[in-house]
Design a protein around this motif. Structure first.
Motif, PDB file in Angstrom:
ATOM      1  N   ILE A  27      49.649  17.353  -0.715  1.00  0.00           N
ATOM      2  CA  ILE A  27      49.247  18.343  -0.100  1.00  0.00           C
ATOM      3  C   ILE A  27      50.449  18.692   1.035  1.00  0.00           C
ATOM      4  O   ILE A  27      50.522  17.782   1.872  1.00  0.00           O
ATOM      5  N   LEU A  29      50.805  21.294   4.220  1.00  0.00           N
ATOM      6  CA  LEU A  29      50.477  22.220   5.122  1.00  0.00           C
ATOM      7  C   LEU A  29      51.573  22.665   5.917  1.00  0.00           C
ATOM      8  O   LEU A  29      52.011  22.348   6.996  1.00  0.00           O
ATOM      9  N   VAL A  49      47.243  28.819   4.733  1.00  0.00           N
ATOM     10  CA  VAL A  49      47.838  28.007   3.559  1.00  0.00           C
ATOM     11  C   VAL A  49      47.357  29.034   2.496  1.00  0.00           C
ATOM     12  O   VAL A  49      46.460  29.677   2.466  1.00  0.00           O
ATOM     13  N   GLU A  52      45.411  28.252  -3.458  1.00  0.00           N
ATOM     14  CA  GLU A  52      45.527  27.154  -4.154  1.00  0.00           C
ATOM     15  C   GLU A  52      45.526  25.878  -3.267  1.00  0.00           C
ATOM     16  O   GLU A  52      45.286  24.731  -3.693  1.00  0.00           O
ATOM     17  N   VAL A  53      46.406  25.832  -2.191  1.00  0.00           N
ATOM     18  CA  VAL A  53      46.446  24.542  -1.503  1.00  0.00           C
ATOM     19  C   VAL A  53      45.054  24.438  -0.769  1.00  0.00           C
ATOM     20  O   VAL A  53      44.628  23.425  -0.743  1.00  0.00           O
ATOM     21  N   ARG A  56      43.092  22.730  -3.209  1.00  0.00           N
ATOM     22  CA  ARG A  56      43.604  21.270  -3.440  1.00  0.00           C
ATOM     23  C   ARG A  56      43.053  20.148  -2.282  1.00  0.00           C
ATOM     24  O   ARG A  56      42.653  19.348  -2.399  1.00  0.00           O
TER      25      ARG A  56
END
Length: 66
Positions: A27, A29, A49, A52-53, A56
């Motif tokens: 991941i 950021l 973000v 989708e991030v 996750r």
């Protein structure tokens, strides 16, 4: 590595620890950093973000809490 138990951790140290953990989970950021506007508060900016991030990240946290 900085852990939650270490007193006196700076925002920069916390950012690096979080960045390492997020990288290990795949991941990123992009806006992660120390908040320089309020140095006395020792705040971290997580930033914006994509959805989708965020999903996750939520999944990684859930796996770590199990």
């Amino acid at each position: 590595m900085v852990t939650a138990q270490e007193p006196g951790t700076t925002a920069a140290e916390a950012v690096e620890a979080l960045r390492e953990a997020l990288t290990a989970a795949g991941i990123v950021l992009p806006s992660l950093g120390a908040d320089m506007a309020s140095p006395s508060l020792n705040l971290i900016t997580l930033g914006r973000v994509r959805a989708e991030v965020a999903l996750r990240l939520a999944d990684a946290i859930r796996r770590g809490c199990s």
